[in-house]
Design a protein around this motif. Structure first.
Motif, PDB file in Angstrom:
ATOM      1  N   ASP A  61     137.321  65.816  47.091  1.00 20.34           N
ATOM      2  CA  ASP A  61     136.269  65.506  48.076  1.00 20.34           C
ATOM      3  C   ASP A  61     136.878  65.132  49.430  1.00 20.34           C
ATOM      4  OD1 ASP A  61     134.276  66.010  46.290  1.00 20.34           O
ATOM      5  OD2 ASP A  61     133.906  63.904  45.779  1.00 20.34           O
ATOM      6  N   ALA A  62     137.930  64.339  49.404  1.00 15.76           N
ATOM      7  CA  ALA A  62     138.583  63.942  50.660  1.00 15.76           C
ATOM      8  C   ALA A  62     139.230  65.142  51.335  1.00 15.76           C
ATOM      9  CB  ALA A  62     139.626  62.862  50.382  1.00 15.76           C
ATOM     10  N   ARG A  63     139.739  66.057  50.560  1.00  9.87           N
ATOM     11  CA  ARG A  63     140.406  67.239  51.122  1.00  9.87           C
ATOM     12  C   ARG A  63     139.403  68.148  51.837  1.00  9.87           C
ATOM     13  NH1 ARG A  63     143.172  68.595  46.863  1.00  9.87           N
ATOM     14  NH2 ARG A  63     145.160  67.757  47.606  1.00  9.87           N
ATOM     15  N   HIS A  64     138.223  68.322  51.257  1.00 11.92           N
ATOM     16  CA  HIS A  64     137.222  69.211  51.857  1.00 11.92           C
ATOM     17  C   HIS A  64     136.414  68.527  52.953  1.00 11.92           C
ATOM     18  CE1 HIS A  64     137.534  71.643  47.932  1.00 11.92           C
ATOM     19  NE2 HIS A  64     138.088  72.342  48.906  1.00 11.92           N
ATOM     20  N   GLY A  65     136.217  67.193  52.841  1.00 10.85           N
ATOM     21  CA  GLY A  65     135.468  66.468  53.865  1.00 10.85           C
ATOM     22  C   GLY A  65     133.990  66.829  53.870  1.00 10.85           C
ATOM     23  N   HIS A  66     133.297  66.399  54.937  1.00  6.42           N
ATOM     24  CA  HIS A  66     131.861  66.672  55.121  1.00  6.42           C
ATOM     25  C   HIS A  66     131.059  66.199  53.905  1.00  6.42           C
ATOM     26  CE1 HIS A  66     132.723  69.038  58.711  1.00  6.42           C
ATOM     27  NE2 HIS A  66     133.684  69.623  58.024  1.00  6.42           N
ATOM     28  N   GLN A  67     131.384  64.994  53.434  1.00 10.59           N
ATOM     29  CA  GLN A  67     130.696  64.425  52.286  1.00 10.59           C
ATOM     30  C   GLN A  67     129.571  63.498  52.746  1.00 10.59           C
ATOM     31  OE1 GLN A  67     131.494  65.147  48.954  1.00 10.59           O
ATOM     32  NE2 GLN A  67     132.813  66.688  49.901  1.00 10.59           N
ATOM     33  N   ARG A  68     128.571  63.381  51.914  1.00  7.74           N
ATOM     34  CA  ARG A  68     127.501  62.415  52.142  1.00  7.74           C
ATOM     35  C   ARG A  68     128.038  61.024  51.814  1.00  7.74           C
ATOM     36  NH1 ARG A  68     123.232  60.093  49.126  1.00  7.74           N
ATOM     37  NH2 ARG A  68     121.252  59.970  50.261  1.00  7.74           N
ATOM     38  N   PRO A  69     127.642  59.980  52.578  1.00  2.97           N
ATOM     39  CA  PRO A  69     128.099  58.628  52.239  1.00  2.97           C
ATOM     40  C   PRO A  69     127.783  58.292  50.787  1.00  2.97           C
ATOM     41  CG  PRO A  69     127.054  58.610  54.384  1.00  2.97           C
ATOM     42  CD  PRO A  69     126.833  59.985  53.823  1.00  2.97           C
ATOM     43  N   LYS A  70     128.792  57.798  50.079  1.00  6.31           N
ATOM     44  CA  LYS A  70     128.614  57.540  48.646  1.00  6.31           C
ATOM     45  C   LYS A  70     129.682  56.582  48.148  1.00  6.31           C
ATOM     46  CE  LYS A  70     131.402  61.584  47.315  1.00  6.31           C
ATOM     47  NZ  LYS A  70     131.436  62.845  46.529  1.00  6.31           N
ATOM     48  N   LEU A  71     129.465  56.074  46.930  1.00  5.68           N
ATOM     49  CA  LEU A  71     130.431  55.240  46.232  1.00  5.68           C
ATOM     50  C   LEU A  71     130.547  55.753  44.805  1.00  5.68           C
ATOM     51  CD1 LEU A  71     130.783  51.402  46.279  1.00  5.68           C
ATOM     52  CD2 LEU A  71     130.646  52.587  44.098  1.00  5.68           C
ATOM     53  N   GLU A  72     131.769  56.045  44.396  1.00  8.95           N
ATOM     54  CA  GLU A  72     132.004  56.542  43.045  1.00  8.95           C
ATOM     55  C   GLU A  72     133.113  55.726  42.394  1.00  8.95           C
ATOM     56  OE1 GLU A  72     132.953  60.653  43.696  1.00  8.95           O
ATOM     57  OE2 GLU A  72     130.846  61.267  43.730  1.00  8.95           O
ATOM     58  N   GLU A  73     132.950  55.494  41.099  1.00 12.49           N
ATOM     59  CA  GLU A  73     133.956  54.759  40.333  1.00 12.49           C
ATOM     60  C   GLU A  73     134.697  55.717  39.414  1.00 12.49           C
ATOM     61  OE1 GLU A  73     133.080  50.775  38.744  1.00 12.49           O
ATOM     62  OE2 GLU A  73     131.018  51.105  39.457  1.00 12.49           O
ATOM     63  N   TYR A  74     136.014  55.609  39.431  1.00 15.51           N
ATOM     64  CA  TYR A  74     136.872  56.357  38.511  1.00 15.51           C
ATOM     65  C   TYR A  74     137.790  55.341  37.829  1.00 15.51           C
ATOM     66  CZ  TYR A  74     135.417  60.435  41.251  1.00 15.51           C
ATOM     67  OH  TYR A  74     134.686  61.413  41.893  1.00 15.51           O
ATOM     68  N   GLY A  75     137.369  54.838  36.694  1.00 13.22           N
ATOM     69  CA  GLY A  75     138.131  53.800  36.027  1.00 13.22           C
ATOM     70  C   GLY A  75     138.152  52.531  36.863  1.00 13.22           C
ATOM     71  N   ASN A  76     139.332  52.042  37.206  1.00 17.71           N
ATOM     72  CA  ASN A  76     139.439  50.845  38.037  1.00 17.71           C
ATOM     73  C   ASN A  76     139.601  51.187  39.519  1.00 17.71           C
ATOM     74  OD1 ASN A  76     141.994  51.905  38.025  1.00 17.71           O
ATOM     75  ND2 ASN A  76     143.042  50.017  37.383  1.00 17.71           N
ATOM     76  N   MET A  77     139.340  52.449  39.878  1.00 22.73           N
ATOM     77  CA  MET A  77     139.440  52.889  41.271  1.00 22.73           C
ATOM     78  C   MET A  77     138.061  53.156  41.853  1.00 22.73           C
ATOM     79  SD  MET A  77     141.024  56.376  42.921  1.00 22.73           S
ATOM     80  CE  MET A  77     139.406  57.165  42.929  1.00 22.73           C
ATOM     81  N   LEU A  78     137.857  52.757  43.104  1.00 18.29           N
ATOM     82  CA  LEU A  78     136.639  53.069  43.844  1.00 18.29           C
ATOM     83  C   LEU A  78     136.945  54.128  44.882  1.00 18.29           C
ATOM     84  CD1 LEU A  78     134.914  49.643  44.659  1.00 18.29           C
ATOM     85  CD2 LEU A  78     134.306  51.288  42.894  1.00 18.29           C
ATOM     86  N   PHE A  79     136.007  55.053  45.040  1.00 18.56           N
ATOM     87  CA  PHE A  79     136.110  56.048  46.100  1.00 18.56           C
ATOM     88  C   PHE A  79     134.862  55.927  46.956  1.00 18.56           C
ATOM     89  CE2 PHE A  79     135.280  60.555  47.514  1.00 18.56           C
ATOM     90  CZ  PHE A  79     136.273  60.568  48.491  1.00 18.56           C
ATOM     91  N   VAL A  80     135.044  55.532  48.216  1.00 12.77           N
ATOM     92  CA  VAL A  80     133.930  55.283  49.132  1.00 12.77           C
ATOM     93  C   VAL A  80     134.019  56.258  50.297  1.00 12.77           C
ATOM     94  CG1 VAL A  80     132.787  53.598  50.609  1.00 12.77           C
ATOM     95  CG2 VAL A  80     133.900  52.850  48.487  1.00 12.77           C
ATOM     96  N   VAL A  81     132.903  56.902  50.594  1.00  8.85           N
ATOM     97  CA  VAL A  81     132.810  57.812  51.736  1.00  8.85           C
ATOM     98  C   VAL A  81     131.845  57.215  52.748  1.00  8.85           C
ATOM     99  CG1 VAL A  81     132.197  60.130  52.532  1.00  8.85           C
ATOM    100  CG2 VAL A  81     133.290  59.831  50.299  1.00  8.85           C
ATOM    101  N   LEU A  82     132.290  57.078  53.989  1.00  9.67           N
ATOM    102  CA  LEU A  82     131.459  56.588  55.086  1.00  9.67           C
ATOM    103  C   LEU A  82     131.480  57.605  56.210  1.00  9.67           C
ATOM    104  CD1 LEU A  82     132.808  52.920  55.235  1.00  9.67           C
ATOM    105  CD2 LEU A  82     130.785  53.724  54.005  1.00  9.67           C
ATOM    106  N   GLN A  83     130.383  57.688  56.944  1.00  5.09           N
ATOM    107  CA  GLN A  83     130.323  58.558  58.115  1.00  5.09           C
ATOM    108  C   GLN A  83     130.432  57.712  59.377  1.00  5.09           C
ATOM    109  OE1 GLN A  83     126.869  61.083  58.104  1.00  5.09           O
ATOM    110  NE2 GLN A  83     127.667  62.404  56.476  1.00  5.09           N
TER     111      GLN A  83
END
Length: 321
Positions: A61-83
């Motif tokens: 997702d980070a590589r392609h960009g143009h993501q909608r703001p979101k929060l995703e959990e992957y185990g003990n890691m958080l992935f947050v996208v902000l515009q």
């Protein structure tokens, strides 16, 4: 491009390190690493993925960009996208910040954005007691900075809207006013797309089951949530104002067209009466009683003038002229 790679221990900056030393400090207890990238290449993201053991879907997702703001959990890691939204030459430029947060690391990837986060880092380093909370506090500081930057952008759009509203009743070209209002509505829509998803996103960080890296920071994320609510309410109010202004502008155009139509109808009536009388006298019949009358012509002209004066007074009184 690598902007910073810094290690912190017990809330204080330990050192600026080379990216090849990241794994060494991740193994040390009480330390966390904060890495900042700008417009990262695929190679840089792959390196960070290996160093921090990032989830492949989040990196994609980070590589392609143009993501909608979101929060995703992957185990003990958080992935947050902000515009991010910035004013560039009276236009809004939208960028993106991807934030990977783990128990002992923060990786922020800034894309298509001119404003950096050096001020955020300086602020965090001035608050060692809060920075002791580790990567969760850094996530708060980054989110708070992004949200705070929406307010001056929204103020600029509201100022532009107020100027257009003032011109609605000054005889400005209606078409130009509608175009300007539509551009303002586009800007508000861009802001809405950036801020609306943050209500749900920020709500997940202080209520209910809070991710482990954000534990103990509920009041800080609740403050962000309050700011996001205020932003969305202001944007909704401004969008309603734009819609109302467009309707008022269209109503004024209709009223103006109606005034023109009434004037044309009044002038047509003033012309029609003499035309009718002159048409009757222009039929050239042999037996017309007024043809051989000495006062026929001046009386007819006087009659046409009198009728036109009477009609003009009536139209004037009715507001048609």
């Amino acid at each position: 491009m690598l902007i910073n790679c810094v290690v912190y221990q017990e809330g204080r900056k330990l050192a600026d390190i080379d990216k090849r030393e990241i794994s060494d400090y991740l193994a040390r207890p009480g330390c966390f690493v904060w890495v900042a990238l700008r417009d990262a290449t695929d190679e840089e993201l792959s390196e960070m993925q290996e160093e921090f053991d990032l989830h492949g879907l989040a990196v994609e997702d980070a590589r392609h960009g143009h993501q909608r703001p979101k929060l995703e959990e992957y185990g003990n890691m958080l992935f947050v996208v902000l515009q991010t939204v910035e004013v560039m030459a009276e236009e809004l430029k939208t960028g993106e910040v991807d934030i990977f947060v783990g128990p002992n690391y923060v990786l922020s990837v800034r894309q298509r954005s001119e404003q950096g986060f050096l001020g955020v880092r300086s602020r965090a380093e001035r608050e060692p007691e809060l920075l002791r909370n580790g990567s969760g506090y850094v996530l708060y500081a980054l989110m708070d900075a992004v949200v705070d930057r929406y307010f001056p952008v929204l103020d600029a759009v509201e100022t532009e809207l107020e100027l257009i509203e003032e011109q609605l009743f000054t005889g400005t070209d209606p078409r130009r006013s509608i175009e300007a209002l539509y551009y303002v509505k586009q800007k508000l829509t861009a802001l809405k797309h950036a801020t609306a998803p943050l209500m749900e996103l920020s709500g997940k960080l202080f209520g209910g089951r809070v991710p482990q890296v954000c534990a103990g920071l509920g009041e800080y994320f609740r403050d962000i949530h309050d700011h996001v609510i205020r932003l969305n309410l202001t944007i909704d109010t401004a969008r309603d104002t734009v819609t109302t202004a467009i309707q008022v502008n269209l109503a004024m155009i209709t009223i103006g067209e109606s005034e023109v139509t009434k004037r044309l109808a009044a002038y047509a009536a003033l012309v029609a009466v003499p035309t009718m009388i002159a048409g009757i006298y222009g039929m050239n019949f042999e037996h017309m009683p007024e043809l051989k009358w000495t006062f026929g012509y001046p009386l007819t002209v006087a009659l046409m003038a009198a009728i036109d004066v009477w009609l003009w007074l009536r139209f004037r009184k009715a507001g048609w002229l």
